[in-house]
Motif scaffolding. Structure first.
Motif, PDB file in Angstrom:
ATOM      1  N   GLN A   1       7.205 -13.169  -7.520  1.00  0.00           N
ATOM      2  CA  GLN A   1       7.510 -14.264  -6.582  1.00  0.00           C
ATOM      3  C   GLN A   1       8.821 -14.956  -6.936  1.00  0.00           C
ATOM      4  N   ASP A   2       9.068 -15.168  -8.240  1.00  0.00           N
ATOM      5  CA  ASP A   2      10.263 -15.899  -8.670  1.00  0.00           C
ATOM      6  C   ASP A   2      11.562 -15.220  -8.244  1.00  0.00           C
ATOM      7  N   HIS A   3      11.570 -13.897  -8.243  1.00  0.00           N
ATOM      8  CA  HIS A   3      12.774 -13.148  -7.877  1.00  0.00           C
ATOM      9  C   HIS A   3      12.692 -12.552  -6.471  1.00  0.00           C
ATOM     10  N   HIS A   4      11.640 -12.919  -5.728  1.00  0.00           N
ATOM     11  CA  HIS A   4      11.427 -12.424  -4.363  1.00  0.00           C
ATOM     12  C   HIS A   4      11.560 -10.903  -4.323  1.00  0.00           C
ATOM     13  N   GLN A   5      10.733 -10.262  -5.166  1.00  0.00           N
ATOM     14  CA  GLN A   5      10.826  -8.813  -5.280  1.00  0.00           C
ATOM     15  C   GLN A   5       9.446  -8.200  -5.509  1.00  0.00           C
ATOM     16  N   VAL A   6       9.220  -7.043  -4.903  1.00  0.00           N
ATOM     17  CA  VAL A   6       8.000  -6.287  -5.167  1.00  0.00           C
ATOM     18  C   VAL A   6       8.399  -4.931  -5.726  1.00  0.00           C
ATOM     19  N   THR A   7       7.509  -4.359  -6.512  1.00  0.00           N
ATOM     20  CA  THR A   7       7.719  -3.019  -7.052  1.00  0.00           C
ATOM     21  C   THR A   7       6.729  -2.093  -6.369  1.00  0.00           C
ATOM     22  N   LEU A   8       7.248  -0.989  -5.875  1.00  0.00           N
ATOM     23  CA  LEU A   8       6.424   0.000  -5.188  1.00  0.00           C
ATOM     24  C   LEU A   8       6.462   1.316  -5.958  1.00  0.00           C
ATOM     25  N   SER A   9       5.317   1.984  -6.031  1.00  0.00           N
ATOM     26  CA  SER A   9       5.316   3.358  -6.521  1.00  0.00           C
ATOM     27  C   SER A   9       5.448   4.258  -5.304  1.00  0.00           C
ATOM     28  N   ALA A  10       6.046   5.411  -5.495  1.00  0.00           N
ATOM     29  CA  ALA A  10       6.207   6.392  -4.416  1.00  0.00           C
ATOM     30  C   ALA A  10       5.739   7.747  -4.927  1.00  0.00           C
ATOM     31  N   VAL A  11       4.881   8.390  -4.155  1.00  0.00           N
ATOM     32  CA  VAL A  11       4.462   9.760  -4.460  1.00  0.00           C
ATOM     33  C   VAL A  11       4.508  10.564  -3.173  1.00  0.00           C
ATOM     34  N   GLY A  12       4.910  11.815  -3.314  1.00  0.00           N
ATOM     35  CA  GLY A  12       4.973  12.693  -2.160  1.00  0.00           C
ATOM     36  C   GLY A  12       4.409  14.053  -2.498  1.00  0.00           C
ATOM     37  N   TYR A  13       3.691  14.629  -1.547  1.00  0.00           N
ATOM     38  CA  TYR A  13       3.065  15.937  -1.728  1.00  0.00           C
ATOM     39  C   TYR A  13       3.439  16.840  -0.566  1.00  0.00           C
ATOM     40  N   ASP A  14       3.574  18.136  -0.859  1.00  0.00           N
ATOM     41  CA  ASP A  14       3.837  19.091   0.220  1.00  0.00           C
ATOM     42  C   ASP A  14       2.511  19.595   0.789  1.00  0.00           C
ATOM     43  N   ASN A  15       2.586  20.532   1.743  1.00  0.00           N
ATOM     44  CA  ASN A  15       1.368  21.004   2.399  1.00  0.00           C
ATOM     45  C   ASN A  15       0.465  21.809   1.467  1.00  0.00           C
ATOM     46  N   GLU A  16       0.963  22.174   0.294  1.00  0.00           N
ATOM     47  CA  GLU A  16       0.130  22.858  -0.696  1.00  0.00           C
ATOM     48  C   GLU A  16      -0.518  21.869  -1.660  1.00  0.00           C
ATOM     49  N   GLY A  17      -0.203  20.590  -1.495  1.00  0.00           N
ATOM     50  CA  GLY A  17      -0.755  19.562  -2.368  1.00  0.00           C
ATOM     51  C   GLY A  17       0.020  19.367  -3.661  1.00  0.00           C
ATOM     52  N   ASP A  18       1.182  20.011  -3.752  1.00  0.00           N
ATOM     53  CA  ASP A  18       2.004  19.883  -4.960  1.00  0.00           C
ATOM     54  C   ASP A  18       2.883  18.645  -4.893  1.00  0.00           C
ATOM     55  N   ASP A  19       3.100  18.049  -6.029  1.00  0.00           N
ATOM     56  CA  ASP A  19       3.933  16.862  -6.182  1.00  0.00           C
ATOM     57  C   ASP A  19       5.391  17.238  -5.919  1.00  0.00           C
TER      58      ASP A  19
END
Length: 158
Positions: free
Chosen positions: A114-132
């Motif tokens: 809140q103090d720095h008006h910032q959020v941290t997001l994780s990002a993950v992506g998978y292909d149609n085979e379920g691989d990272d």
């Protein structure tokens, strides 16, 4: 879009740890050609089947920055949404993505400052085979509550 009001995304007070959004996207040739044309990127690994077939990839791959573009789009349009801004990111791309692959990307709020008006997001992506195919972390400044135009215009009258 000029002159039309658009709803802003979530403000920092509307976000909670664990909020997430998942989007799916199929990388089409037209998307790839638009990106390559806009960036003047002529890497043969991205578009030339004869060259790519002679590499360990065996076929043309999607530029990693295009995958990051999909992440950026989710931030801009969904989580936190319109009015937000990525201030820092760190991404890895452990497996290449090939043309016409479907990629599912999930962003999740993992910290709120809140103090720095910032959020941290994780990002993950998978292909149609379920691989990272991507994972990383982003620091995002969510949209600000706009000042009232009416209120500001009346300041001269008080």
């Amino acid at each position: 879009m000029i002159g039309k009001k658009r709803k802003l995304g979530k403000k920092i007070n509307d976000l909670e740890i664990g909020d997430s959004y998942t989007a799916s996207h199929i990388i089409e040739d037209r998307d790839l050609l638009l990106y390559l044309g806009l960036t003047n990127d002529a890497n043969p690994l991205y578009i030339q089947h004869d060259y790519a077939s002679q590499t360990p990839y065996q076929q043309p791959i999607v530029p990693s920055v295009m995958l990051f573009g999909a992440v950026s789009s989710i931030v801009s349009m969904h989580l936190p949404g319109p009015g937000s801004h990525i201030t820092q990111h760190e991404m890895t791309f452990p497996k290449p993505v090939f043309h016409y692959s479907e990629v599912k990307i999930t962003l999740e709020v993992i910290a709120i400052d809140q103090d720095h008006h910032q959020v941290t997001l994780s990002a993950v992506g998978y292909d149609n085979e379920g691989d990272d195919v991507l994972h990383g972390k982003l620091h995002v400044c969510p949209s600000y509550e706009p000042e009232s135009i009416t209120g500001a215009s009346l300041e001269n009258f008080f």
